[in-house]
Enzyme design. Structure first.
Site, mmCIF file in Angstrom:
data_model
loop_
_atom_site.group_PDB
_atom_site.id
_atom_site.type_symbol
_atom_site.label_atom_id
_atom_site.label_comp_id
_atom_site.label_asym_id
_atom_site.label_seq_id
_atom_site.Cartn_x
_atom_site.Cartn_y
_atom_site.Cartn_z
ATOM 1 N N HIS A 285 0.833 -1.210 0.000
ATOM 2 C CA HIS A 285 0.000 0.000 0.000
ATOM 3 C C HIS A 285 0.866 1.259 0.000
ATOM 4 O O HIS A 285 0.455 2.313 0.479
ATOM 5 C CB HIS A 285 -0.958 0.021 1.192
ATOM 6 C CG HIS A 285 -1.734 -1.239 1.349
ATOM 7 N ND1 HIS A 285 -2.825 -1.540 0.577
ATOM 8 C CD2 HIS A 285 -1.542 -2.299 2.176
ATOM 9 C CE1 HIS A 285 -3.304 -2.721 0.932
ATOM 10 N NE2 HIS A 285 -2.535 -3.214 1.883
ATOM 11 N N SER A 409 15.645 16.079 -20.625
ATOM 12 C CA SER A 409 14.604 17.093 -20.654
ATOM 13 C C SER A 409 15.093 18.268 -21.475
ATOM 14 O O SER A 409 16.263 18.637 -21.415
ATOM 15 C CB SER A 409 14.263 17.557 -19.225
ATOM 16 O OG SER A 409 13.468 18.735 -19.249
ATOM 17 N N ARG A 458 -5.262 -8.633 -40.741
ATOM 18 C CA ARG A 458 -4.113 -7.876 -41.255
ATOM 19 C C ARG A 458 -3.415 -7.080 -40.164
ATOM 20 O O ARG A 458 -2.368 -6.474 -40.413
ATOM 21 C CB ARG A 458 -4.554 -6.961 -42.400
ATOM 22 C CG ARG A 458 -4.963 -7.729 -43.654
ATOM 23 C CD ARG A 458 -5.329 -6.814 -44.805
ATOM 24 N NE ARG A 458 -5.710 -7.564 -45.985
ATOM 25 C CZ ARG A 458 -4.860 -8.031 -46.903
ATOM 26 N NH1 ARG A 458 -3.574 -7.800 -46.752
ATOM 27 N NH2 ARG A 458 -5.288 -8.710 -47.950
#
Length: 575
Positions: A285, A409, A458
């Site tokens: 959790h 970045s 296809r």
């Protein structure tokens, strides 16, 4: 200075007829000393920023070299201009700065053209940006691959007919004739495939085009020419297609997909082995939980992927060869003494496929649904792996090896993003979406057959292509990982509360009342340290030996048999 304005769209013949020839620019007017591409009428110039004439700016100019050529906004027509949306002019000009004038020296006529397929023009990124990573599938799952396998099935069926005594009209071929037919398979190339496509332009039927191609190829051979009409004998198109698709899938999976899956699984096994004893704080959790080892968490994924890989390899690829509606109707009329179901089974098995005797016009595609669902499960496991590793990177448990020249970045120079795992995750999603549709749609066909499966089939290469791309991305990502033991140790050092579990378990053994509740009071919502845990243990009314063992525990060594679990799995893997 020179500049070339390239066409994006063609002009019509009527527009060119309406273009008005004007005298060349004479240097008069208000043109300032900058570079120009074109002018709209004598003495009036169109100025471009920075003295350039890039194609993106051509929309603001007409090109006049003896006559006007339409641009995106207007075309000359006498002294006025008429709006022409979506038109772009073309010109090739030499620009000279001399006496504030422009000399136009050449005009290139707009010509209709077609954009050729390339990595820049491909609609699917599999055929464009990612081509080099997935091109190995093309041999099997492309239009070329489909034509090749159709050709193989047609030839092999003619050879099979020659081995049936009752079909006396197709006598056994000589070694030379068999060799010629086999050579058509072995030597099949892109020129042959293009020839089939050219025939298809006339027939508007792709399977019939293969039949006509083979007849053309064999008409000069005196032995084969006698039996040309036995190409495609007794067949519906789907007899050829279903076997071709089966072979496409079998060979693409066996020769391209599974080897990469194996590399991926082996890489994760290697991660597990190398880190079998490296302790790591678990998170359930998202919260600190009983420690494990990094290797044990990796072995889980390796084992899960291995099971699904095994299931994929064991899917039985089926084929049918029973004519128009699955009953051998025409076969029995032509040759009633032949056991056609037995012949069909022998033929399908000879291609390395399993025989499905109970069909309509089409093979039911249930095996495809099973195969694609197996891929969905494997892909979901890898998706789970990608997300976990992404998370471990985000908390610093893994560092990523940087590559010179790469940029993480466009604005934050420090970034080293987990792009390989993110790419893998994204492509797995696309692959599973395709596989899900294939699995749900293909087993459904109205009555004895509708054509909805044809266009869907296809796209087999799409699902496998995005899967392959994801596997390779994950492999690249794994190759960049470095374990950051300092970060792992820091989290463990700050998580002494995880020892509440073993302490309360030992307390239960020795009959201490409310052990869980006592540990809950000590640890829940409070800062827990080595000192507070030690103090709690020392106060316990349990045997000295048990107390001594508890005092030896730390978050680093409280890992159970995690390392042994890794070792056991590796032994099985290497068997």
């Amino acid at each position: 200075m020179s500049a070339v304005c390239r066409p994006h769209l063609q002009t019509s013949a009527e527009e060119e007829r309406n273009a008005v020839a004007l005298p060349p620019f004479d240097g008069s007017g208000s043109c300032s000393s900058v570079s120009f591409c074109a002018f709209m009428e004598t003495g009036s110039c169109i100025r471009f920023p920075n003295g350039s004439c890039p194609a993106s700016n051509v929309t603001r100019a007409s090109c006049l070299y003896g006559q006007f050529v339409p641009n995106q906004n207007r075309v000359s027509k006498g002294s006025s201009y008429v709006a022409l949306p979506h038109k772009i002019c073309t010109c090739k000009a030499t620009l000279k700065e001399a006496n504030n004038s422009i000399e136009a020296v050449e005009k290139v006529k707009v010509k209709p053209s077609e954009m050729e397929l390339s990595s820049l023009t491909a609609i699917s990124p599999l055929d464009g940006r990612y081509w080099n990573k997935v091109k190995d599938l093309s041999l099997h799952l492309s239009e070329y691959g489909l034509i090749y396998y159709r050709t193989l099935v047609e030839i092999k069926w003619l050879l099979k007919l020659s081995q049936i005594p009752e079909v006396s009209e197709v006598p056994k071929f000589s070694n030379e004739a068999e060799a010629k037919l086999q050579a058509l398979i072995d030597g099949f190339n892109d020129t042959d495939a293009i020839q089939v496509k050219n025939i298809e332009k006339i027939t508007n039927h792709d399977v019939k085009a293969v039949e006509y191609f083979l007849k053309t190829k064999c008409q000069e051979d005196p032995e084969i020419a006698k039996v040309l009409e036995f190409f495609h004998f007794g067949c519906t198109s789907e007899d050829i297609n279903n076997l071709a698709h089966g072979l496409m899938l079998k060979e693409a999976v066996n020769y391209v997909i599974l080897p990469v899956i194996d590399d991926l699984i082996n890489a994760i096994y290697s991660m597990a082995e190398a880190n079998a004893h490296i302790p790591m704080l678990s998170r359930t959790h998202g919260q600190p939980a009983s420690p494990t080892t990094l290797g044990k968490e990796m072995i889980i994924f390796a084992e899960r992927l291995s099971r699904e890989r095994r299931d994929i390899s064991q899917v039985e690829i089926l084929g049918k060869f029973a004519g128009a509606v699955g009953n051998y109707n025409a076969h029995v009329v032509a040759y009633p003494d032949v056991n056609w179901p037995h012949v069909a089974e022998e033929f399908v098995n000879s291609l390395g496929l399993s025989f499905n005797p109970h069909v309509t016009q089409i093979e039911s595609h249930d095996y495809m649904a099973k195969l694609f669902h197996s891929f969905i499960r494997l892909n979901n496991i890898l998706l789970d792996f990608d997300k976990d590793v992404w998370g471990y990177i985000s908390v610093g448990y893994f560092k990523q090896v940087t590559k010179a020249g790469e940029i993480g970045s466009s604005t934050m120079p420090h970034k080293v993003n987990p792009i390989d795992f993110e790419n893998s995750e994204g492509n797995l999603g696309i692959a599973n979406a395709v596989f899900d549709h294939l699995s749900m749609k293909l087993p459904i066909s109205r009555w004895q057959r509708d054509l909805t499966d044809s266009t869907v089939l296809r796209n087999i290469g799409v699902g496998l292509g995005y899967s392959l791309l994801a596997y390779k991305s994950a492999l690249v990502g794994i190759g960049k990982l470095q374990v950051n033991e300092a970060a792992l140790n820091k989290d463990l050092d700050n998580s002494w509360e995880v020892l509440a579990e073993p302490i309360q378990t030992v307390m239960r053994r020795y009959g201490v009342e409310e052990p869980y509740e006592k540990l809950k009071e000590l640890t829940r919502g409070r800062a827990v340290t080595k000192e507070s845990i030690t103090e709690f243990i020392n106060k316990l009314d349990i045997p000295v030996e048990a107390k001594t063992e508890l005092l030896k525990l730390t978050p680093h060594n409280y890992v159970g048999v995690a390392a042994q679990l890794v070792k056991d799995a590796l032994v099985r893997h290497h068997e």
